[in-house]
Design a protein around this motif. Structure first.
Motif, PDB file in Angstrom:
ATOM      1  N   GLY A  25       0.795  -1.217   0.000  1.00  0.00           N
ATOM      2  CA  GLY A  25       0.000   0.000   0.000  1.00  0.00           C
ATOM      3  C   GLY A  25       0.828   1.269   0.000  1.00  0.00           C
ATOM      4  O   GLY A  25       0.317   2.348  -0.312  1.00  0.00           O
ATOM      5  N   LEU A  26       2.100   1.169   0.327  1.00  0.00           N
ATOM      6  CA  LEU A  26       2.975   2.331   0.233  1.00  0.00           C
ATOM      7  C   LEU A  26       3.123   2.778  -1.218  1.00  0.00           C
ATOM      8  O   LEU A  26       3.386   3.945  -1.487  1.00  0.00           O
ATOM      9  CB  LEU A  26       4.348   2.022   0.837  1.00  0.00           C
ATOM     10  CG  LEU A  26       4.361   1.804   2.342  1.00  0.00           C
ATOM     11  CD1 LEU A  26       5.714   1.273   2.801  1.00  0.00           C
ATOM     12  CD2 LEU A  26       4.004   3.087   3.071  1.00  0.00           C
ATOM     13  N   ILE A  27       2.941   1.845  -2.136  1.00  0.00           N
ATOM     14  CA  ILE A  27       3.042   2.166  -3.559  1.00  0.00           C
ATOM     15  C   ILE A  27       1.649   2.266  -4.186  1.00  0.00           C
ATOM     16  O   ILE A  27       1.347   3.199  -4.898  1.00  0.00           O
ATOM     17  CB  ILE A  27       3.888   1.101  -4.294  1.00  0.00           C
ATOM     18  CG1 ILE A  27       5.299   1.095  -3.718  1.00  0.00           C
ATOM     19  CG2 ILE A  27       3.913   1.361  -5.793  1.00  0.00           C
ATOM     20  CD1 ILE A  27       6.148  -0.065  -4.137  1.00  0.00           C
ATOM     21  N   PHE A  28       0.799   1.279  -3.884  1.00  0.00           N
ATOM     22  CA  PHE A  28      -0.577   1.246  -4.405  1.00  0.00           C
ATOM     23  C   PHE A  28      -1.514   1.367  -3.203  1.00  0.00           C
ATOM     24  O   PHE A  28      -1.813   0.378  -2.549  1.00  0.00           O
ATOM     25  CB  PHE A  28      -0.863  -0.067  -5.134  1.00  0.00           C
ATOM     26  CG  PHE A  28       0.127  -0.383  -6.214  1.00  0.00           C
ATOM     27  CD1 PHE A  28       0.102   0.295  -7.419  1.00  0.00           C
ATOM     28  CD2 PHE A  28       1.104  -1.354  -6.023  1.00  0.00           C
ATOM     29  CE1 PHE A  28       1.009   0.013  -8.415  1.00  0.00           C
ATOM     30  CE2 PHE A  28       2.018  -1.646  -7.015  1.00  0.00           C
ATOM     31  CZ  PHE A  28       1.976  -0.957  -8.213  1.00  0.00           C
ATOM     32  N   ILE A  34      -7.866  -2.758   1.439  1.00  0.00           N
ATOM     33  CA  ILE A  34      -8.200  -4.181   1.347  1.00  0.00           C
ATOM     34  C   ILE A  34      -7.676  -4.906   2.584  1.00  0.00           C
ATOM     35  O   ILE A  34      -8.361  -5.758   3.158  1.00  0.00           O
ATOM     36  CB  ILE A  34      -7.621  -4.792   0.054  1.00  0.00           C
ATOM     37  CG1 ILE A  34      -8.287  -4.154  -1.166  1.00  0.00           C
ATOM     38  CG2 ILE A  34      -7.789  -6.304   0.041  1.00  0.00           C
ATOM     39  CD1 ILE A  34      -7.609  -4.458  -2.482  1.00  0.00           C
ATOM     40  N   GLY A  35      -6.473  -4.547   3.016  1.00  0.00           N
ATOM     41  CA  GLY A  35      -5.879  -5.177   4.194  1.00  0.00           C
ATOM     42  C   GLY A  35      -6.694  -4.942   5.454  1.00  0.00           C
ATOM     43  O   GLY A  35      -6.921  -5.862   6.235  1.00  0.00           O
ATOM     44  N   ALA A  39      -8.558  -7.614   7.874  1.00  0.00           N
ATOM     45  CA  ALA A  39      -8.299  -7.682   9.317  1.00  0.00           C
ATOM     46  C   ALA A  39      -9.610  -7.635  10.096  1.00  0.00           C
ATOM     47  O   ALA A  39      -9.776  -8.376  11.069  1.00  0.00           O
ATOM     48  CB  ALA A  39      -7.373  -6.542   9.738  1.00  0.00           C
ATOM     49  N   TYR A  40     -10.537  -6.780   9.687  1.00  0.00           N
ATOM     50  CA  TYR A  40     -11.841  -6.721  10.360  1.00  0.00           C
ATOM     51  C   TYR A  40     -12.601  -8.035  10.202  1.00  0.00           C
ATOM     52  O   TYR A  40     -13.226  -8.513  11.148  1.00  0.00           O
ATOM     53  CB  TYR A  40     -12.689  -5.564   9.820  1.00  0.00           C
ATOM     54  CG  TYR A  40     -12.480  -4.272  10.561  1.00  0.00           C
ATOM     55  CD1 TYR A  40     -12.891  -4.123  11.881  1.00  0.00           C
ATOM     56  CD2 TYR A  40     -11.876  -3.189   9.935  1.00  0.00           C
ATOM     57  CE1 TYR A  40     -12.706  -2.931  12.563  1.00  0.00           C
ATOM     58  CE2 TYR A  40     -11.689  -1.993  10.604  1.00  0.00           C
ATOM     59  CZ  TYR A  40     -12.105  -1.873  11.921  1.00  0.00           C
ATOM     60  OH  TYR A  40     -11.917  -0.688  12.594  1.00  0.00           O
ATOM     61  N   VAL A  41     -12.557  -8.623   9.019  1.00  0.00           N
ATOM     62  CA  VAL A  41     -13.274  -9.874   8.772  1.00  0.00           C
ATOM     63  C   VAL A  41     -12.705 -11.007   9.626  1.00  0.00           C
ATOM     64  O   VAL A  41     -13.445 -11.841  10.152  1.00  0.00           O
ATOM     65  CB  VAL A  41     -13.224 -10.234   7.265  1.00  0.00           C
ATOM     66  CG1 VAL A  41     -13.690 -11.652   7.018  1.00  0.00           C
ATOM     67  CG2 VAL A  41     -14.043  -9.239   6.461  1.00  0.00           C
TER      68      VAL A  41
END
Length: 116
Positions: A25-28, A34-35, A39-41
């Motif tokens: 996610g640092l790039i995209f 999504i992560g 984690a919540y799921v």
């Protein structure tokens, strides 16, 4: 016959994937979202030590979002760039720390900390 590579107390692949999505996610940026959804799921699945990783990941996302908002506001006075730089280093350290403890099948130490 016991497989020494088997994870007896929970499947760590979901938590590991969240850490990787945060780093990517640092790039995209979308992969971080999504992560956190993953984690919540999964936050109530698995043993307590694994649940601590999901709680740590959720806190990491929301604290990181706060850093991004504050950094965005402070871009006006150029301090925001330093906050963004701090956020990148902070996120990398938190993810590496989490991955290391996940591989050892240990809970996150001090999962409520704002630092590392």
């Amino acid at each position: 016959m016991n497989d020494i590579n088997a994870v007896p107390n929970g499947d760590t692949s979901g938590a590991k994937l969240v850490y990787i999505l945060y780093l990517v996610g640092l790039i995209f940026g979308i992969t971080g979202i999504i992560g956190v959804i993953m984690a919540y799921v999964n936050k109530d699945d698995g043993p307590d030590w694994l649940q601590s990783h999901y709680r740590f990941q959720i806190r990491t996302f929301w604290m990181g979002l706060l850093f991004m908002i504050v950094g965005g506001i402070l871009l006006i006075v150029l301090i925001g760039w330093f906050i963004y730089l701090f956020w990148v280093v902070w996120l990398i350290i938190r993810c590496i720390k989490g991955l290391k403890q996940l591989d050892l099948q240990q809970p996150v130490k001090d999962e409520k900390t704002w630092m590392f």
